[in-house]
Design an enzyme around this catalytic site. Structure first.
Site, PDB file in Angstrom:
ATOM      1  N   ASP A   1       0.839  -1.201   0.000  1.00  0.00           N
ATOM      2  CA  ASP A   1       0.000   0.000   0.000  1.00  0.00           C
ATOM      3  C   ASP A   1       0.877   1.255   0.000  1.00  0.00           C
ATOM      4  O   ASP A   1       1.650   1.484   0.932  1.00  0.00           O
ATOM      5  CB  ASP A   1      -0.881   0.021   1.241  1.00  0.00           C
ATOM      6  CG  ASP A   1      -1.840  -1.172   1.308  1.00  0.00           C
ATOM      7  OD1 ASP A   1      -1.515  -2.232   0.745  1.00  0.00           O
ATOM      8  OD2 ASP A   1      -2.893  -1.028   1.943  1.00  0.00           O
TER       9      ASP A   1
ATOM     10  N   HIS B   1      -0.212   4.590  -0.124  1.00  0.00           N
ATOM     11  CA  HIS B   1      -0.796   5.641   0.721  1.00  0.00           C
ATOM     12  C   HIS B   1      -0.076   6.976   0.550  1.00  0.00           C
ATOM     13  O   HIS B   1       0.329   7.625   1.524  1.00  0.00           O
ATOM     14  CB  HIS B   1      -0.802   5.212   2.190  1.00  0.00           C
ATOM     15  CG  HIS B   1      -1.920   4.290   2.536  1.00  0.00           C
ATOM     16  ND1 HIS B   1      -3.247   4.597   2.297  1.00  0.00           N
ATOM     17  CD2 HIS B   1      -1.925   3.052   3.094  1.00  0.00           C
ATOM     18  CE1 HIS B   1      -4.017   3.602   2.689  1.00  0.00           C
ATOM     19  NE2 HIS B   1      -3.239   2.640   3.164  1.00  0.00           N
TER      20      HIS B   1
ATOM     21  N   ASP C   1      -4.685   0.837  -2.623  1.00  0.00           N
ATOM     22  CA  ASP C   1      -4.489   1.898  -1.634  1.00  0.00           C
ATOM     23  C   ASP C   1      -3.308   2.775  -2.022  1.00  0.00           C
ATOM     24  O   ASP C   1      -2.327   2.939  -1.284  1.00  0.00           O
ATOM     25  CB  ASP C   1      -4.319   1.332  -0.221  1.00  0.00           C
ATOM     26  CG  ASP C   1      -5.655   1.001   0.439  1.00  0.00           C
ATOM     27  OD1 ASP C   1      -6.699   1.120  -0.244  1.00  0.00           O
ATOM     28  OD2 ASP C   1      -5.657   0.629   1.619  1.00  0.00           O
TER      29      ASP C   1
ATOM     30  N   ASN D   1      -9.500  -0.334  -0.892  1.00  0.00           N
ATOM     31  CA  ASN D   1     -10.663   0.232  -0.210  1.00  0.00           C
ATOM     32  C   ASN D   1     -10.607   1.759  -0.143  1.00  0.00           C
ATOM     33  O   ASN D   1     -11.643   2.422  -0.111  1.00  0.00           O
ATOM     34  CB  ASN D   1     -10.822  -0.354   1.199  1.00  0.00           C
ATOM     35  CG  ASN D   1      -9.682  -0.012   2.133  1.00  0.00           C
ATOM     36  OD1 ASN D   1      -8.527  -0.376   1.880  1.00  0.00           O
ATOM     37  ND2 ASN D   1      -9.991   0.662   3.230  1.00  0.00           N
ATOM     38  N   HIS D   2      -9.401   2.336  -0.167  1.00  0.00           N
ATOM     39  CA  HIS D   2      -9.319   3.793  -0.147  1.00  0.00           C
ATOM     40  C   HIS D   2      -9.688   4.385  -1.505  1.00  0.00           C
ATOM     41  O   HIS D   2     -10.293   5.466  -1.558  1.00  0.00           O
ATOM     42  CB  HIS D   2      -7.926   4.231   0.303  1.00  0.00           C
ATOM     43  CG  HIS D   2      -7.734   4.090   1.783  1.00  0.00           C
ATOM     44  ND1 HIS D   2      -7.843   5.139   2.660  1.00  0.00           N
ATOM     45  CD2 HIS D   2      -7.473   2.991   2.544  1.00  0.00           C
ATOM     46  CE1 HIS D   2      -7.648   4.703   3.900  1.00  0.00           C
ATOM     47  NE2 HIS D   2      -7.412   3.399   3.849  1.00  0.00           N
TER      48      HIS D   2
ATOM     49  N   HIS E   1      -3.581  -4.009   2.625  1.00  0.00           N
ATOM     50  CA  HIS E   1      -4.713  -3.595   3.460  1.00  0.00           C
ATOM     51  C   HIS E   1      -4.411  -3.611   4.957  1.00  0.00           C
ATOM     52  O   HIS E   1      -4.633  -2.618   5.640  1.00  0.00           O
ATOM     53  CB  HIS E   1      -5.940  -4.450   3.169  1.00  0.00           C
ATOM     54  CG  HIS E   1      -7.174  -4.020   3.897  1.00  0.00           C
ATOM     55  ND1 HIS E   1      -7.677  -2.741   3.792  1.00  0.00           N
ATOM     56  CD2 HIS E   1      -8.005  -4.675   4.757  1.00  0.00           C
ATOM     57  CE1 HIS E   1      -8.758  -2.637   4.542  1.00  0.00           C
ATOM     58  NE2 HIS E   1      -8.979  -3.791   5.142  1.00  0.00           N
TER      59      HIS E   1
END
Length: 247
Positions: free
Chosen positions: A27, A29, A56, A82-83, A192
């Protein structure tokens, strides 16, 4: 280099990479500078190598919009996280901005709805699953978790509950899911749930090591090998990652 055999909004299949190497990154981010550093470390060749992402790309880190530009790189292949799903739901009017901001979407507070809708339109083209190669050289990529076999994954017929689990689930990572439910599932890379170190549970290899966190790092692994590299955003910045060009 185009190696996609067939594509759908749910499952995307890729031929094995016979020209170069395949890597999978945890991820992001919004930690693009950490990615710049790691791509230099692995001597990534954008003309032959491929980088798969467990999703993500956005939220929490400081470079979410820059992370979204990776989707236009010919060597970069992501699944929906999910983001990204949250951004889409906000843009589509199904989720309040305030709820998204609470999980890291506050970077978008000043963005007009039109911009979010443009991002959402692009993100809705991302599959839930990527399948690379065949036979013993096959590996899968999902964001969170999947219980089932390769055959069930390939079919791409998921109930809404299963879809939500693929985006938000933590049963396996938290010890509440039975790995036996993954019989017939090839090695599957996922993110995740942040882990202290990359590690395997059942058929899944968890590679999110919390890039955005003060004590976290971004991890890249070479597919189907034990080779892995990780760096904190602090170390990457200290090494001048902001000036490093992406392929």
């Amino acid at each position: 280099m185009e190696t996609t055999l067939q594509s759908s909004p749910i499952v995307c299949r890729h031929a094995a990479n016979t020209a170069g190497r395949d890597f999978v990154v945890g991820d992001l981010h919004g930690c693009v500078d950490a990615l710049r550093y790691l791509l230099r470390e692995i001597e990534f060749d954008g003309t032959r190598d491929r980088l798969f992402s467990v999703g993500d790309l956005i939220d929490r880190g400081s470079q979410s919009e820059e992370a979204l530009t990776l989707l236009d790189k010919p060597w970069f292949y992501a699944v929906l996280g999910n983001h990204e799903e949250a951004l889409c739901l906000v843009a589509e009017g199904s989720m309040r901005r305030s709820w998204w901001y609470g999980i890291g979407g506050e970077w978008a507070e000043g963005l007009p709805n039109e911009t979010l809708q443009r991002y959402a339109q692009r993100l809705r083209t991302l599959p839930l699953v990527r399948v690379v190669g065949t036979g013993l050289r096959r590996f899968n990529i999902v964001h969170a978790e999947f219980f089932g076999s390769d055959t069930e994954l390939d079919a791409g017929v998921f109930t809404e509950r299963v879809r939500q689990q693929m985006l938000w689930g933590r049963e396996l990572a938290l010890g509440n899911g039975d790995p036996a439910r993954q019989a017939g599932l090839s090695l599957t890379y996922c993110g995740h749930t942040p882990m202290r170190e990359m590690g395997r549970i059942g058929s899944q290899l968890f590679i999110d090591t919390g890039a955005f966190a003060v004590t976290g790092k971004l991890t890249i692994t070479e597919a189907l090998t034990l080779n892995a590299w990780a760096v904190s955003i602090e170390t990457a910045m200290a090494e001048g990652a902001a000036q490093m060009a992406l392929p």
